[in-house]
Design a protein around this motif. Structure first.
Motif, PDB file in Angstrom:
ATOM      1  N   TYR A   1       0.833  -1.208   0.000  1.00 17.59           N
ATOM      2  CA  TYR A   1       0.000   0.000   0.000  1.00 17.59           C
ATOM      3  C   TYR A   1       0.868   1.258   0.000  1.00 17.59           C
ATOM      4  CZ  TYR A   1      -3.344   3.528   1.486  1.00 17.59           C
ATOM      5  OH  TYR A   1      -4.107   4.668   1.557  1.00 17.59           O
ATOM      6  N   ALA A   2       1.949   1.216   0.760  1.00 22.06           N
ATOM      7  CA  ALA A   2       2.849   2.371   0.812  1.00 22.06           C
ATOM      8  C   ALA A   2       3.452   2.651  -0.563  1.00 22.06           C
ATOM      9  CB  ALA A   2       3.961   2.124   1.834  1.00 22.06           C
ATOM     10  N   MET A   3       3.883   1.608  -1.248  1.00 21.17           N
ATOM     11  CA  MET A   3       4.488   1.784  -2.572  1.00 21.17           C
ATOM     12  C   MET A   3       3.509   2.455  -3.535  1.00 21.17           C
ATOM     13  SD  MET A   3       7.517   0.623  -2.118  1.00 21.17           S
ATOM     14  CE  MET A   3       8.102   0.685  -3.799  1.00 21.17           C
ATOM     15  N   VAL A   4       2.269   1.976  -3.528  1.00 20.40           N
ATOM     16  CA  VAL A   4       1.266   2.524  -4.446  1.00 20.40           C
ATOM     17  C   VAL A   4       0.819   3.906  -3.993  1.00 20.40           C
ATOM     18  CG1 VAL A   4      -1.021   2.144  -5.453  1.00 20.40           C
ATOM     19  CG2 VAL A   4       0.519   0.213  -5.100  1.00 20.40           C
ATOM     20  N   ASN A   5       0.736   4.101  -2.688  1.00 18.46           N
ATOM     21  CA  ASN A   5       0.328   5.404  -2.161  1.00 18.46           C
ATOM     22  C   ASN A   5       1.322   6.494  -2.555  1.00 18.46           C
ATOM     23  OD1 ASN A   5      -1.550   6.874  -0.161  1.00 18.46           O
ATOM     24  ND2 ASN A   5       0.474   7.368   0.623  1.00 18.46           N
ATOM     25  N   PHE A   6       2.603   6.154  -2.533  1.00 20.75           N
ATOM     26  CA  PHE A   6       3.637   7.131  -2.869  1.00 20.75           C
ATOM     27  C   PHE A   6       3.853   7.264  -4.381  1.00 20.75           C
ATOM     28  CE2 PHE A   6       5.284   6.256   1.528  1.00 20.75           C
ATOM     29  CZ  PHE A   6       5.159   7.553   1.995  1.00 20.75           C
ATOM     30  N   LYS A   7       3.801   6.135  -5.093  1.00 24.65           N
ATOM     31  CA  LYS A   7       4.217   6.147  -6.496  1.00 24.65           C
ATOM     32  C   LYS A   7       3.093   5.909  -7.491  1.00 24.65           C
ATOM     33  CE  LYS A   7       8.278   4.342  -7.320  1.00 24.65           C
ATOM     34  NZ  LYS A   7       9.379   3.360  -7.457  1.00 24.65           N
ATOM     35  N   GLY A   8       1.887   5.653  -6.988  1.00 25.71           N
ATOM     36  CA  GLY A   8       0.777   5.418  -7.895  1.00 25.71           C
ATOM     37  C   GLY A   8       0.973   4.142  -8.701  1.00 25.71           C
ATOM     38  N   PHE A   9       0.649   4.190  -9.977  1.00 26.81           N
ATOM     39  CA  PHE A   9       0.733   3.014 -10.843  1.00 26.81           C
ATOM     40  C   PHE A   9       2.134   2.407 -10.834  1.00 26.81           C
ATOM     41  CE2 PHE A   9       1.514   1.006 -14.956  1.00 26.81           C
ATOM     42  CZ  PHE A   9       0.429   0.148 -15.063  1.00 26.81           C
ATOM     43  N   GLU A  10       3.151   3.261 -10.817  1.00 32.08           N
ATOM     44  CA  GLU A  10       4.532   2.760 -10.833  1.00 32.08           C
ATOM     45  C   GLU A  10       4.844   1.910  -9.603  1.00 32.08           C
ATOM     46  OE1 GLU A  10       3.622   5.775 -11.534  1.00 32.08           O
ATOM     47  OE2 GLU A  10       4.368   6.231 -13.544  1.00 32.08           O
ATOM     48  N   GLY A  11       4.088   2.117  -8.533  1.00 29.98           N
ATOM     49  CA  GLY A  11       4.321   1.352  -7.314  1.00 29.98           C
ATOM     50  C   GLY A  11       3.819  -0.078  -7.381  1.00 29.98           C
ATOM     51  N   LEU A  12       3.169  -0.429  -8.488  1.00 33.59           N
ATOM     52  CA  LEU A  12       2.625  -1.781  -8.634  1.00 33.59           C
ATOM     53  C   LEU A  12       3.640  -2.778  -9.191  1.00 33.59           C
ATOM     54  CD1 LEU A  12      -0.901  -0.955 -10.142  1.00 33.59           C
ATOM     55  CD2 LEU A  12      -0.442  -1.841  -7.854  1.00 33.59           C
ATOM     56  N   HIS A  13       4.890  -2.404  -9.254  1.00 33.86           N
ATOM     57  CA  HIS A  13       5.899  -3.285  -9.853  1.00 33.86           C
ATOM     58  C   HIS A  13       5.963  -4.647  -9.166  1.00 33.86           C
ATOM     59  CE1 HIS A  13       8.787  -2.914  -6.515  1.00 33.86           C
ATOM     60  NE2 HIS A  13       8.384  -1.659  -6.424  1.00 33.86           N
ATOM     61  N   PHE A  14       5.550  -4.707  -7.905  1.00 32.30           N
ATOM     62  CA  PHE A  14       5.615  -5.976  -7.168  1.00 32.30           C
ATOM     63  C   PHE A  14       4.648  -7.019  -7.731  1.00 32.30           C
ATOM     64  CE2 PHE A  14       2.500  -3.321  -4.965  1.00 32.30           C
ATOM     65  CZ  PHE A  14       1.417  -4.184  -4.851  1.00 32.30           C
ATOM     66  N   LEU A  15       3.692  -6.600  -8.556  1.00 32.96           N
ATOM     67  CA  LEU A  15       2.735  -7.553  -9.125  1.00 32.96           C
ATOM     68  C   LEU A  15       3.421  -8.586 -10.023  1.00 32.96           C
ATOM     69  CD1 LEU A  15      -0.292  -5.257 -10.119  1.00 32.96           C
ATOM     70  CD2 LEU A  15      -0.086  -6.743  -8.122  1.00 32.96           C
ATOM     71  N   ALA A  16       4.577  -8.228 -10.544  1.00 30.54           N
ATOM     72  CA  ALA A  16       5.281  -9.138 -11.456  1.00 30.54           C
ATOM     73  C   ALA A  16       5.868 -10.345 -10.729  1.00 30.54           C
ATOM     74  CB  ALA A  16       6.386  -8.382 -12.192  1.00 30.54           C
ATOM     75  N   THR A  17       6.089 -10.214  -9.434  1.00 30.77           N
ATOM     76  CA  THR A  17       6.769 -11.292  -8.700  1.00 30.77           C
ATOM     77  C   THR A  17       5.990 -11.810  -7.496  1.00 30.77           C
ATOM     78  OG1 THR A  17       7.971  -9.616  -7.419  1.00 30.77           O
ATOM     79  CG2 THR A  17       9.059 -10.497  -9.390  1.00 30.77           C
ATOM     80  N   ILE A  18       4.929 -11.144  -7.121  1.00 32.72           N
ATOM     81  CA  ILE A  18       4.216 -11.522  -5.899  1.00 32.72           C
ATOM     82  C   ILE A  18       3.625 -12.926  -6.013  1.00 32.72           C
ATOM     83  CG2 ILE A  18       2.074 -10.434  -6.688  1.00 32.72           C
ATOM     84  CD1 ILE A  18       1.443  -9.777  -3.782  1.00 32.72           C
ATOM     85  N   GLN A  19       3.774 -13.703  -4.960  1.00 36.99           N
ATOM     86  CA  GLN A  19       3.237 -15.065  -4.935  1.00 36.99           C
ATOM     87  C   GLN A  19       2.063 -15.200  -3.967  1.00 36.99           C
ATOM     88  OE1 GLN A  19       6.579 -17.611  -4.063  1.00 36.99           O
ATOM     89  NE2 GLN A  19       7.454 -17.401  -6.113  1.00 36.99           N
TER      90      GLN A  19
ATOM     91  N   ILE B   1      -7.044 -10.895 -11.222  1.00 37.71           N
ATOM     92  CA  ILE B   1      -8.311 -10.293 -10.787  1.00 37.71           C
ATOM     93  C   ILE B   1      -8.127  -8.810 -10.493  1.00 37.71           C
ATOM     94  CG2 ILE B   1     -10.010 -10.274  -8.914  1.00 37.71           C
ATOM     95  CD1 ILE B   1      -9.638 -13.364  -8.810  1.00 37.71           C
ATOM     96  N   PHE B   2      -7.041  -8.468  -9.809  1.00 37.30           N
ATOM     97  CA  PHE B   2      -6.765  -7.059  -9.527  1.00 37.30           C
ATOM     98  C   PHE B   2      -6.583  -6.281 -10.830  1.00 37.30           C
ATOM     99  CE2 PHE B   2      -3.603  -3.676  -9.099  1.00 37.30           C
ATOM    100  CZ  PHE B   2      -4.253  -2.851  -8.201  1.00 37.30           C
ATOM    101  N   THR B   3      -5.860  -6.865 -11.770  1.00 34.41           N
ATOM    102  CA  THR B   3      -5.611  -6.192 -13.049  1.00 34.41           C
ATOM    103  C   THR B   3      -6.910  -5.967 -13.812  1.00 34.41           C
ATOM    104  OG1 THR B   3      -3.442  -7.276 -13.133  1.00 34.41           O
ATOM    105  CG2 THR B   3      -4.240  -6.261 -15.161  1.00 34.41           C
ATOM    106  N   LEU B   4      -7.804  -6.934 -13.763  1.00 29.31           N
ATOM    107  CA  LEU B   4      -9.108  -6.778 -14.417  1.00 29.31           C
ATOM    108  C   LEU B   4      -9.896  -5.621 -13.792  1.00 29.31           C
ATOM    109  CD1 LEU B   4     -10.104 -10.539 -14.829  1.00 29.31           C
ATOM    110  CD2 LEU B   4      -9.586  -8.925 -16.674  1.00 29.31           C
ATOM    111  N   LYS B   5      -9.815  -5.505 -12.484  1.00 25.51           N
ATOM    112  CA  LYS B   5     -10.487  -4.387 -11.806  1.00 25.51           C
ATOM    113  C   LYS B   5      -9.847  -3.054 -12.202  1.00 25.51           C
ATOM    114  CE  LYS B   5     -11.968  -7.121  -7.813  1.00 25.51           C
ATOM    115  NZ  LYS B   5     -11.830  -7.360  -6.352  1.00 25.51           N
TER     116      LYS B   5
END
Length: 352
Positions: free
Chosen positions: A161-179, A218-222
């Protein structure tokens, strides 16, 4: 005999001593808790006055407020001060919110929040991240990012949440590796923090749609629904063959949100191969679209579907499409089963 009595007496004396010690400990602890509560109550009053003064009068007499400065040397006081600022930040906006953040900076409370990141207890780490995020402490982001892979959901969710709160869309980079699974509540938090999608983000989004993590898809679809990302429409359609039923349900909702002239036709073609949950979602999508090109399909579902629930919903959609005459004809047809007649009567009565 005397030895036995003496032994019993010693046991009794020992137990009595133990009880007395426990009573003394409880009394001492109660006194400590009482004094601490009184102290915290006094501190709360001091802090509330400080925050109120800064919000209302936009001034902070830092150098002359000796009582506050003295109390501020205590780590417990500073932690309470930090909590009060975070709570206040949620209640205000504009200049008041900025003034609260100035207090956070002026009294170097970011250091107190950062110290929590070095603790072993998950709730303390998560609390520190929350405080730094609430106070918009952007320079703490490198430290916060280290917790994206933390073992505790409480911690890594706050880091996300902190990453996205500070960086917006760019903060979603963790989606590529999150398990780990992104909970529905976490998805809402993340979506709420994204205000725009940068240009040339299509490849990133396509990559997330191909993730092995269903919750990422699912998040990406939203996300696609929120920002009406029409450019990935063709890739969305491919998800109707995904192994996850929930992904398929979300896919139907997303296709309806970014629909084009062929969407309903495509959904009808895909309908037979879908599990019941997805078929219901397709029926809902048809109803929401108001596309009367689906009338023959709906009539077929009413007359020939093996699931009673599908028949009921098809009848309701047909009624909403103004097909009362057709429904009454079917209900009056001697060849219609009693179940079908009851379904139609139910659908008609519910809508009158």
């Amino acid at each position: 005999m005397l030895d036995s009595v003496h032994f019993i007496f010693l046991i009794f004396l020992g137990m009595l001593s133990l009880v007395l010690v426990m009573i003394i400990i409880v009394i001492i602890y109660s006194i400590y808790q009482y004094r601490l509560s009184v102290r915290i109550s006094g501190w709360s009053e001091i802090i509330n006055k400080k925050i109120t003064k800064v919000i209302v009068y936009e001034e902070d007499e830092e150098s002359t407020d000796h009582g506050f400065l003295e109390a501020n040397k205590n780590s417990l006081f500073r932690n309470l001060f930090l909590q009060k600022l975070v709570d206040s930040e949620k209640k205000f906006s504009g200049a008041a919110k900025d003034n609260i953040k100035h207090l956070f900076e002026n009294y170097n409370l970011q250091n107190d929040a950062l110290k929590k990141l070095s603790q072993n207890k998950s709730h303390l780490i998560a609390g520190g991240i929350q405080e730094l995020t609430a106070m918009n402490s952007g320079h703490s982001l490198p430290e916060i990012s280290k917790f994206l892979t933390h073992s505790s959901p409480q911690v890594y969710q706050e880091a996300q949440y902190a990453m996205v709160n500070f960086k917006g869309f760019e903060g979603l980079h963790f989606l590529a590796t999150i398990q780990s699974v992104i909970s529905e509540w976490q998805q809402l938090r993340l979506l709420g923090s994204i205000t725009h999608i940068p240009e040339n983000s299509e490849e990133l989004i396509k990559g997330w749609l191909e993730s092995a993590n269903d919750s990422v898809i699912i998040f990406t679809l939203k996300l696609i629904r929120k920002f009406q990302l029409l450019s990935v429409y063709s890739m969305i359609t491919q998800l109707l063959t995904h192994s996850s039923t929930e992904v398929r349900v979300q896919t139907v909702q997303t296709l309806l949100s970014v629909e084009n002239a062929s969407t309903i036709t495509y959904l009808i073609e895909a309908y037979p191969d879908q599990p019941i949950e997805v078929r219901f979602e397709i029926l809902k999508a048809i109803k929401s679209s108001g596309d009367k090109s689906a009338l023959n399909f709906l009539k077929n579902q009413l007359l020939n579907s093996k699931e009673s629930a599908v028949k009921v919903y098809a009848a309701e959609v047909l009624f909403s499409f103004g097909q009362q005459e057709f429904l009454m004809l079917v209900a009056q047809d001697e060849a219609s089963s009693e179940e079908l007649i009851e379904i139609i009567k139910h659908a008609v009565q519910e809508k009158i």
